[in-house]
Design a protein around this motif. Structure first.
Motif, mmCIF file in Angstrom:
data_model
loop_
_atom_site.group_PDB
_atom_site.id
_atom_site.type_symbol
_atom_site.label_atom_id
_atom_site.label_comp_id
_atom_site.label_asym_id
_atom_site.label_seq_id
_atom_site.Cartn_x
_atom_site.Cartn_y
_atom_site.Cartn_z
ATOM 1 N N TYR A 44 0.819 -1.213 0.000
ATOM 2 C CA TYR A 44 0.000 0.000 0.000
ATOM 3 C C TYR A 44 0.855 1.265 0.000
ATOM 4 C CZ TYR A 44 -4.107 -2.899 0.865
ATOM 5 O OH TYR A 44 -5.105 -3.819 0.745
ATOM 6 N N SER A 45 2.054 1.196 0.570
ATOM 7 C CA SER A 45 2.919 2.378 0.630
ATOM 8 C C SER A 45 3.383 2.820 -0.756
ATOM 9 C CB SER A 45 4.134 2.105 1.524
ATOM 10 O OG SER A 45 4.987 1.127 0.942
ATOM 11 N N ILE A 46 3.328 1.913 -1.724
ATOM 12 C CA ILE A 46 3.713 2.277 -3.093
ATOM 13 C C ILE A 46 2.793 3.373 -3.632
ATOM 14 C CG2 ILE A 46 3.842 1.391 -5.470
ATOM 15 C CD1 ILE A 46 4.750 -1.278 -4.305
ATOM 16 N N ALA A 47 1.555 3.406 -3.118
ATOM 17 C CA ALA A 47 0.610 4.433 -3.566
ATOM 18 C C ALA A 47 1.151 5.838 -3.320
ATOM 19 C CB ALA A 47 -0.728 4.251 -2.852
ATOM 20 N N PHE A 48 2.024 5.985 -2.337
ATOM 21 C CA PHE A 48 2.618 7.291 -2.028
ATOM 22 C C PHE A 48 3.388 7.843 -3.225
ATOM 23 C CE2 PHE A 48 6.189 9.879 -0.626
ATOM 24 C CZ PHE A 48 5.592 10.812 0.212
ATOM 25 N N PHE A 52 -1.366 11.573 -9.230
ATOM 26 C CA PHE A 52 -2.821 11.691 -9.385
ATOM 27 C C PHE A 52 -3.584 10.827 -8.373
ATOM 28 C CE2 PHE A 52 -0.985 11.847 -13.765
ATOM 29 C CZ PHE A 52 -0.987 13.230 -13.885
ATOM 30 N N ARG A 53 -4.557 11.450 -7.794
ATOM 31 C CA ARG A 53 -5.334 10.773 -6.751
ATOM 32 C C ARG A 53 -6.140 9.596 -7.301
ATOM 33 N NH1 ARG A 53 -7.017 16.440 -3.787
ATOM 34 N NH2 ARG A 53 -5.146 16.574 -2.483
ATOM 35 N N ALA A 54 -6.647 9.733 -8.510
ATOM 36 C CA ALA A 54 -7.426 8.637 -9.106
ATOM 37 C C ALA A 54 -6.551 7.399 -9.303
ATOM 38 C CB ALA A 54 -8.015 9.077 -10.440
ATOM 39 N N VAL A 55 -5.312 7.624 -9.728
ATOM 40 C CA VAL A 55 -4.381 6.501 -9.928
ATOM 41 C C VAL A 55 -4.078 5.834 -8.595
ATOM 42 C CG1 VAL A 55 -2.050 5.862 -10.668
ATOM 43 C CG2 VAL A 55 -3.366 7.537 -11.986
ATOM 44 N N PHE A 57 -6.003 5.645 -5.970
ATOM 45 C CA PHE A 57 -7.140 4.850 -5.503
ATOM 46 C C PHE A 57 -7.292 3.562 -6.317
ATOM 47 C CE2 PHE A 57 -11.637 3.611 -5.734
ATOM 48 C CZ PHE A 57 -11.801 3.244 -4.407
ATOM 49 N N VAL A 58 -7.124 3.656 -7.641
ATOM 50 C CA VAL A 58 -7.239 2.455 -8.472
ATOM 51 C C VAL A 58 -6.186 1.434 -8.055
ATOM 52 C CG1 VAL A 58 -6.951 1.548 -10.812
ATOM 53 C CG2 VAL A 58 -8.285 3.626 -10.436
ATOM 54 N N TYR A 59 -4.970 1.891 -7.790
ATOM 55 C CA TYR A 59 -3.906 0.977 -7.338
ATOM 56 C C TYR A 59 -4.285 0.317 -6.017
ATOM 57 C CZ TYR A 59 0.402 -0.633 -5.177
ATOM 58 O OH TYR A 59 1.343 -1.407 -4.532
ATOM 59 N N ILE A 60 -4.735 1.113 -5.049
ATOM 60 C CA ILE A 60 -5.128 0.555 -3.738
ATOM 61 C C ILE A 60 -6.287 -0.425 -3.905
ATOM 62 C CG2 ILE A 60 -6.216 1.148 -1.529
ATOM 63 C CD1 ILE A 60 -4.498 3.685 -1.517
ATOM 64 N N LEU A 61 -7.246 -0.089 -4.779
ATOM 65 C CA LEU A 61 -8.401 -0.963 -5.016
ATOM 66 C C LEU A 61 -7.945 -2.317 -5.552
ATOM 67 C CD1 LEU A 61 -11.522 -1.255 -5.222
ATOM 68 C CD2 LEU A 61 -11.310 -0.398 -7.561
ATOM 69 N N ILE A 62 -7.042 -2.298 -6.544
ATOM 70 C CA ILE A 62 -6.566 -3.556 -7.139
ATOM 71 C C ILE A 62 -5.835 -4.402 -6.101
ATOM 72 C CG2 ILE A 62 -4.928 -4.527 -8.804
ATOM 73 C CD1 ILE A 62 -5.615 -2.129 -10.624
ATOM 74 N N ILE A 63 -4.931 -3.783 -5.338
ATOM 75 C CA ILE A 63 -4.176 -4.525 -4.316
ATOM 76 C C ILE A 63 -5.116 -5.093 -3.265
ATOM 77 C CG2 ILE A 63 -2.451 -4.317 -2.479
ATOM 78 C CD1 ILE A 63 -1.301 -4.352 -5.302
ATOM 79 N N TYR A 64 -6.097 -4.276 -2.845
ATOM 80 C CA TYR A 64 -7.024 -4.733 -1.800
ATOM 81 C C TYR A 64 -7.854 -5.916 -2.287
ATOM 82 C CZ TYR A 64 -10.447 -4.699 1.954
ATOM 83 O OH TYR A 64 -11.230 -5.063 3.018
ATOM 84 N N LEU A 65 -8.414 -5.806 -3.495
ATOM 85 C CA LEU A 65 -9.271 -6.886 -4.005
ATOM 86 C C LEU A 65 -8.480 -8.157 -4.266
ATOM 87 C CD1 LEU A 65 -11.628 -4.927 -6.429
ATOM 88 C CD2 LEU A 65 -12.111 -5.726 -4.107
ATOM 89 N N LEU A 66 -7.253 -8.019 -4.746
ATOM 90 C CA LEU A 66 -6.407 -9.191 -4.954
ATOM 91 C C LEU A 66 -6.116 -9.883 -3.626
ATOM 92 C CD1 LEU A 66 -4.654 -10.977 -6.779
ATOM 93 C CD2 LEU A 66 -2.787 -9.341 -6.454
ATOM 94 N N VAL A 131 -11.501 5.122 2.083
ATOM 95 C CA VAL A 131 -10.148 5.362 1.576
ATOM 96 C C VAL A 131 -10.204 6.319 0.384
ATOM 97 C CG1 VAL A 131 -8.180 4.301 0.380
ATOM 98 C CG2 VAL A 131 -9.136 3.230 2.425
ATOM 99 N N ASN A 132 -11.184 6.125 -0.485
ATOM 100 C CA ASN A 132 -11.337 7.011 -1.638
ATOM 101 C C ASN A 132 -11.585 8.459 -1.179
ATOM 102 O OD1 ASN A 132 -11.612 7.640 -4.430
ATOM 103 N ND2 ASN A 132 -13.840 7.631 -4.187
ATOM 104 N N ARG A 133 -12.453 8.618 -0.161
ATOM 105 C CA ARG A 133 -12.716 9.954 0.387
ATOM 106 C C ARG A 133 -11.460 10.549 0.995
ATOM 107 N NH1 ARG A 133 -18.014 11.089 1.958
ATOM 108 N NH2 ARG A 133 -17.121 13.117 2.585
ATOM 109 N N ALA A 134 -10.697 9.714 1.704
ATOM 110 C CA ALA A 134 -9.485 10.202 2.384
ATOM 111 C C ALA A 134 -8.448 10.693 1.369
ATOM 112 C CB ALA A 134 -8.896 9.102 3.244
ATOM 113 N N ILE A 135 -8.331 9.985 0.249
ATOM 114 C CA ILE A 135 -7.351 10.369 -0.773
ATOM 115 C C ILE A 135 -7.649 11.766 -1.317
ATOM 116 C CG2 ILE A 135 -6.615 9.860 -3.152
ATOM 117 C CD1 ILE A 135 -6.784 6.892 -2.442
#
Length: 583
Positions: A44-48, A52-55, A57-66, A131-135
């Motif tokens: 998750y720290s890679i998201a740092f 772009f905020r959308a990118v 969130f999409v990254y966090i979403l993919i990692i979380y669902l996987l 998480v999306n709201r927080a971003i």
């Protein structure tokens, strides 16, 4: 609420704690959640570093669902089988075909597993929304500011302490406070440098400590590598069987004596549900009617509760005592060297994710037939109708061929789950309330459909015997029937199926039936009915029945020999069946 949204990142670790709970409640497996937490924090720290905020969130979403998918799979396995998911389990999954997987889901994807899935999914929706709201609402600088405030307060509290220990904590607090201040006051390059340094340091620690070996992905990769190695071993020894001292030393008998042996291999049938062995329901009327024409051996077990592990020993010289002896040859190669024409007639689908180990052995027969191709697109529902009686014309054809010496292997679908798909409607006989210590609607359905499958299996075995009787007049005819392993159907625990991790008594206790048209053999073998035996030595029993002579023949391992010597029966690689499992 704002605070919970801001720090909703913490709840991305939620699936790990559900897995931890399942492990501690349902298994005795050794589980260290901090190892998974460490990995997830790194991911998750890679998201740092992402723009772009959308990118982000999409990254966090993919990692979380996987991670959610993998952890649910692992937790579901532990919930069902009360044991950890290992490389060996992955090995078995690679041998599973589409039809079996579909039936498996039908049997086990029931209310408890669905509830577990909902426990994972419903909070996850809220977590990802937060998480999306927080971003979009909070910047990295605001988090750094919170750290500054937190470290100031913790530093003030620690000033009250007078011990060296508190002084150390105070120093650490000041250190992190200074880092946070620098992040707030300095530019983007400095922040990235700090973040990258921390990430690389953490990654080094993770790899050095080999935490990755405790993740399901590692088990998958390790299981896949083991599977590839095993496949290659089989190809090597099957292609080079002529170099085996056992096969090379076989003495071929040149005579006109007609001999036929049918080896019927059942699937998932425990003797404990057969009327022939004293079960309270009459699930074996046809075999019982044969009376003294057959010998039903009372104490025969399988070395494993899975097909592949069991049959790779049954069909080769490998055994629990000497598993590597499988490279000395197979029963098909032994019979061929002795002058027998070999047939493999199967109602099991030959293809899993890859060509299975069993299929590789089967295809070395002179003629091989795989009747059930149920996982193909054109016949996607065919497996539901592929009853074992579809093998009869192929058996009849093999019996009618003029070769004087034949050994015919018949691999049934038997009583494999989904039990209700194993028999035609006219065999739906048992519908009343069955006997069980674990009464429930699910248990009633499972036991009744399993017993109906056993009843149909009784018809199949007896019909093959009758076919052999008709075709074999005036010649030497023999038949062996056994199952690759047994099945637990709410008999000794609240469970249906078979698994090595649980390994209950019914999963190993199997039927073993012998028929011949030679009365002198029946008379000779009758006193052996109660011998304790494990089918990993079956190749020696077949060599004895057919009087195949070779350098490795050992009649002490033959169930049918006067020289037979019982041995310690080790199942699951290291469990003494008679001391630790048998009631």
């Amino acid at each position: 609420m704002s605070f919970l949204i801001k720090y909703s990142y913490i709840f991305l670790l939620y699936p790990i704690f559900i897995l931890w709970y399942v492990v501690t409640q349902d298994t005795s497996a050794y589980f260290l959640p901090e190892r998974l937490i460490f990995l997830h924090l790194l991911l998750y720290s890679i998201a740092f570093f992402l723009p772009f905020r959308a990118v982000k969130f999409v990254y966090i979403l993919i990692i979380y669902l996987l991670n959610l998918t993998l952890i649910f799979f692992e937790a579901g396995y532990m919930y069902l089988y009360k044991d950890e998911l290992t490389s060996s389990v992955i090995f078995i999954l690679l041998e599973t075909n589409v039809s079996e997987a579909r039936e498996y889901l039908h049997v086990y994807f029931t209310s408890p597993v669905i509830r577990l899935l909902l426990i994972f999914l419903i909070p996850s929706i809220m977590i990802l929304w937060s998480v999306n709201r927080a971003i979009y609402r909070f910047s990295a600088k605001s988090y750094a500011y919170d750290i500054v405030q937190l470290t100031k307060k913790s530093g003030q509290l620690l000033k009250w302490g007078i011990t060296i220990k508190h002084s150390i904590f105070s120093s650490i607090s000041v250190y992190f406070q200074n880092i946070a201040k620098h992040i707030v006051s300095h530019g983007i390059f400095y922040k990235w440098t700090i973040a990258f340094t921390v990430f690389v340091s953490a990654l080094f620690i993770y790899i050095k400590a080999e935490h990755f070996k405790h993740h399901i992905l590692y088990a998958m990769e390790d299981g896949y590598e083991q599977y590839k190695q095993e496949i290659q071993k089989y190809k090597n020894f099957l292609n080079n069987s002529q170099n085996s001292p056992y096969i090379k030393s076989v003495k071929k008998e040149d005579n006109d004596k007609h001999q036929t042996l049918i080896v019927v291999i059942g699937e998932s049938t425990t003797k404990l549900h057969m009327g022939l062995y004293g079960y309270y329901r009459n699930t074996s009327p046809n075999l019982k009617a044969l009376g003294k024409q057959i010998i039903s051996f009372n104490d025969v077990i399988s070395p494993h509760s899975h097909t592949i592990e069991s049959l790779e020993k049954v069909l080769t010289f490998g055994s629990t005592d000497n598993p590597n002896d499988k490279e000395k040859g197979t029963v098909i190669q032994l019979a061929q060297a002795a002058g027998y024409k070999t047939y493999w007639i199967s109602n099991q689908n030959p293809i899993g994710a890859y060509e299975t180990l069993l299929t590789m052995i089967a295809k070395t027969a002179d003629q091989s037939y795989f009747i059930n191709m149920g996982s193909t697109t054109e016949q996607k529902n065919y497996y539901k109708e592929s009853y074992d009686e579809k093998l009869f014309p192929f058996i009849d054809k093999a019996l009618s061929e003029p070769e004087p010496k034949k050994i015919i292997f018949v691999h049934l679908y038997g009583t494999h789950a989904l039990y209700s798909a194993r028999y035609p409607a006219k065999y739906n006989i048992f519908t009343d309330q069955p006997h069980t210590k674990y009464p429930s609607e699910r248990a009633t359905d499972a036991i009744n459909t399993y017993d109906n499958a056993v009843l149909y299996n009784d018809f199949v075995i007896s019909h093959i015997i009758n076919m052999l009787k008709e075709q074999g007049k005036g010649s030497d005819q023999q038949l062996i029937y056994f199952s690759d392993h047994g099945e637990e159907v709410f008999q000794s625990m609240n469970f249906e199926g078979h698994t090595e991790s649980i390994g209950t008594y019914p999963m190993f206790q199997i039927p073993f039936i012998y028929w011949t048209n030679q009365q002198n053999r029946l008379n000779a073998f009758e006193p052996y009915r109660d011998r304790s035996y494990m089918i990993d030595n079956l190749i020696y029993s077949i060599a004895d029945l057919l009087n195949i002579k070779f350098s490795g023949r050992d009649d002490h391992k033959s169930l049918f020999s006067p020289q037979y010597e019982p041995r310690k029966r080790i199942v699951k690689h290291n469990i003494d069946f008679d001391k630790e499992i048998k009631p």
